[in-house]
Motif scaffolding. Structure first.
Motif, PDB file in Angstrom:
ATOM      1  N   HIS A 154     -99.866  18.116 -55.946  1.00 16.03           N
ATOM      2  CA  HIS A 154    -100.007  18.834 -54.711  1.00 16.03           C
ATOM      3  C   HIS A 154    -100.630  20.156 -54.541  1.00 16.03           C
ATOM      4  O   HIS A 154    -101.690  20.620 -54.377  1.00 16.03           O
ATOM      5  CB  HIS A 154     -98.914  18.285 -53.824  1.00 16.03           C
ATOM      6  CG  HIS A 154     -99.001  18.981 -52.090  1.00 16.03           C
ATOM      7  ND1 HIS A 154     -98.916  18.423 -51.321  1.00 16.03           N
ATOM      8  CD2 HIS A 154     -99.288  20.230 -52.080  1.00 16.03           C
ATOM      9  CE1 HIS A 154     -99.101  19.021 -50.197  1.00 16.03           C
ATOM     10  NE2 HIS A 154     -99.306  20.272 -50.593  1.00 16.03           N
ATOM     11  N   HIS A 158    -104.640  22.180 -54.453  1.00 14.69           N
ATOM     12  CA  HIS A 158    -104.604  23.243 -53.490  1.00 14.69           C
ATOM     13  C   HIS A 158    -105.662  24.222 -54.152  1.00 14.69           C
ATOM     14  O   HIS A 158    -106.108  25.042 -53.333  1.00 14.69           O
ATOM     15  CB  HIS A 158    -103.485  23.979 -53.051  1.00 14.69           C
ATOM     16  CG  HIS A 158    -102.888  23.325 -51.872  1.00 14.69           C
ATOM     17  ND1 HIS A 158    -103.400  23.043 -50.866  1.00 14.69           N
ATOM     18  CD2 HIS A 158    -101.410  23.001 -51.662  1.00 14.69           C
ATOM     19  CE1 HIS A 158    -102.695  22.520 -49.946  1.00 14.69           C
ATOM     20  NE2 HIS A 158    -101.485  22.465 -50.338  1.00 14.69           N
ATOM     21  N   ASN A 163    -106.071  23.885 -48.131  1.00 16.00           N
ATOM     22  CA  ASN A 163    -105.815  23.530 -46.824  1.00 16.00           C
ATOM     23  C   ASN A 163    -105.120  22.267 -46.667  1.00 16.00           C
ATOM     24  O   ASN A 163    -105.110  21.656 -47.933  1.00 16.00           O
ATOM     25  CB  ASN A 163    -106.812  23.603 -45.830  1.00 16.00           C
ATOM     26  CG  ASN A 163    -107.805  22.871 -46.124  1.00 16.00           C
ATOM     27  OD1 ASN A 163    -107.899  21.883 -46.865  1.00 16.00           O
ATOM     28  ND2 ASN A 163    -109.127  23.625 -46.155  1.00 16.00           N
ATOM     29  N   HIS A 164    -104.493  21.409 -45.707  1.00 16.47           N
ATOM     30  CA  HIS A 164    -104.322  20.127 -45.508  1.00 16.47           C
ATOM     31  C   HIS A 164    -105.243  19.403 -44.804  1.00 16.47           C
ATOM     32  O   HIS A 164    -104.886  18.513 -44.061  1.00 16.47           O
ATOM     33  CB  HIS A 164    -102.850  19.951 -45.274  1.00 16.47           C
ATOM     34  CG  HIS A 164    -101.951  20.971 -45.966  1.00 16.47           C
ATOM     35  ND1 HIS A 164    -100.951  21.670 -45.465  1.00 16.47           N
ATOM     36  CD2 HIS A 164    -101.460  20.332 -47.022  1.00 16.47           C
ATOM     37  CE1 HIS A 164    -100.149  22.152 -46.644  1.00 16.47           C
ATOM     38  NE2 HIS A 164    -100.251  21.389 -47.579  1.00 16.47           N
ATOM     39  N   TRP A 169    -105.936  15.767 -48.626  1.00 20.60           N
ATOM     40  CA  TRP A 169    -105.238  14.627 -48.865  1.00 20.60           C
ATOM     41  C   TRP A 169    -106.003  13.513 -49.755  1.00 20.60           C
ATOM     42  O   TRP A 169    -105.305  12.633 -50.525  1.00 20.60           O
ATOM     43  CB  TRP A 169    -104.719  13.937 -47.724  1.00 20.60           C
ATOM     44  CG  TRP A 169    -103.658  14.947 -46.875  1.00 20.60           C
ATOM     45  CD1 TRP A 169    -103.921  15.544 -46.007  1.00 20.60           C
ATOM     46  CD2 TRP A 169    -102.349  15.014 -47.646  1.00 20.60           C
ATOM     47  NE1 TRP A 169    -102.664  16.480 -45.862  1.00 20.60           N
ATOM     48  CE2 TRP A 169    -101.799  16.071 -46.651  1.00 20.60           C
ATOM     49  CE3 TRP A 169    -101.746  14.631 -48.730  1.00 20.60           C
ATOM     50  CZ2 TRP A 169    -100.459  16.490 -46.983  1.00 20.60           C
ATOM     51  CZ3 TRP A 169    -100.325  15.199 -48.912  1.00 20.60           C
ATOM     52  CH2 TRP A 169     -99.579  15.980 -48.193  1.00 20.60           C
ATOM     53  N   GLU A 183     -93.315  11.827 -50.821  1.00 17.32           N
ATOM     54  CA  GLU A 183     -93.101  12.428 -49.583  1.00 17.32           C
ATOM     55  C   GLU A 183     -91.763  12.034 -48.783  1.00 17.32           C
ATOM     56  O   GLU A 183     -90.986  12.986 -48.254  1.00 17.32           O
ATOM     57  CB  GLU A 183     -94.372  12.279 -48.668  1.00 17.32           C
ATOM     58  CG  GLU A 183     -95.747  13.156 -49.043  1.00 17.32           C
ATOM     59  CD  GLU A 183     -95.182  14.700 -48.401  1.00 17.32           C
ATOM     60  OE1 GLU A 183     -94.343  15.046 -47.788  1.00 17.32           O
ATOM     61  OE2 GLU A 183     -96.006  15.685 -48.873  1.00 17.32           O
TER      62      GLU A 183
END
Ligand SMILES: [Zn+2]
Length: 194
Positions: A154, A158, A163-164, A169, A183
Motif C-alpha cells: 500500500h 503511494h 492519493n486514494h 486502488w 484491510e
C-alpha cells in the motif's frame, strides 16, 4: 454510525446534527484512541507475533530477569514495564525484518525507495511522503505476513500515486489481490494491538 432520533425529532434533523458534529466526532474518536492507556502486559499475557498468539513469560535467572515471548527473549530490570520492554524489542525486530522485505518488494515493483523509518504511531500503520520516504509502524511485525505485506505494498504504491483515488486502488489490487481481507484484519484484529 448510529444516531438515535429523540421522540418528535425528524430524520432530517438527525442528519443535520450529525453533519454539524462530524468534525467533532472524528476529533473525539482520535482523542479517545490516543489517550486511552494501552492495557498492561505481564507474565501470562497473550500477544500477537507474526499473527500467532504467544504467551509472555517473565522469569528470574541467576543473572537477573528475562522476558520471553514467542522465539524472542530479552534481559530486563526487576520491576520494569514489560509492555515497554517488549515494544522496544518489537521495534528492533521490525527494523531487522520489515526493512529488507520493503526493499525486496520495491525491487519487484521497480520502485525507488527513499528513507525508511520505523515508528511508534498510534493512528496509522504506515505513511509515504512525496519523495518516497516511508514510515512504518513497528506493530506490523505482530500481524500475519499477508497483512503486513499489504501495508508495505500500500505504501509502496503511494510512490506512484499520492492519493486514494480509483487509480491508486487499482495499483494496490494488482500488487496485492488479497488486500480486502488484509484491510478487514486491520480494522478488527489490528485495533487490539494498541
Ligand atoms: Zn494510503
Amino acid at each position: 454510525m448510529r444516531v438515535t432520533v429523540p421522540r418528535g425529532g425528524s430524520r432530517r434533523e438527525a442528519e443535520q446534527f450529525v453533519q454539524k458534529h462530524e468534525k467533532w466526532i472524528a476529533r473525539e474518536r482520535t482523542r479517545v484512541r490516543t489517550e486511552s492507556p494501552s492495557p498492561e502486559w505481564n507474565h501470562g499475557t497473550t500477544i500477537l507475533l507474526h499473527g500467532n498468539p504467544v504467551h509472555i513469560a517473565v522469569e528470574s535467572h541467576s543473572r537477573g530477569w528475562r522476558v520471553f515471548y514467542g522465539e524472542r527473549s530479552l534481559p530486563v530490570r526487576e520491576g520494569v514495564d514489560v509492555r515497554r520492554a517488549i515494544e522496544a524489542d518489537l521495534r528492533e525486530l521490525a527494523r531487522e525484518t520489515l526493512l529488507p522485505r520493503l526493499r525486496e518488494l520495491a525491487v519487484v515493483h521497480g520502485l525507488t525507495l527513499g528513507v525508511v523509518t520505523i515508528r511508534n504511531q498510534r493512528s496509522r500503520w504506515g505513511s509515504c511522503a512525496r519523495n518516497g520516504n516511508i514510515a512504518l509502524n513497528f506493530r506490523l511485525v505482530q500481524m500475519p505476513a499477508h497483512v503486513s505485506d499489504y501495508v508495505l505494498l500500500h505504501e509502496l504504491m503511494h510512490i506512484r500515486q499520492q492519493n486514494h483515488s480509483r487509480r491508486f486502488w487499482r495499483l494496490v489490487e494488482a500488487a496485492c489481490p488479497g488486500f480486502r481481507d488484509a484491510e478487514r484484519w486491520l480494522k478488527t484484529t489490528g485495533r487490539t494491538l494498541f
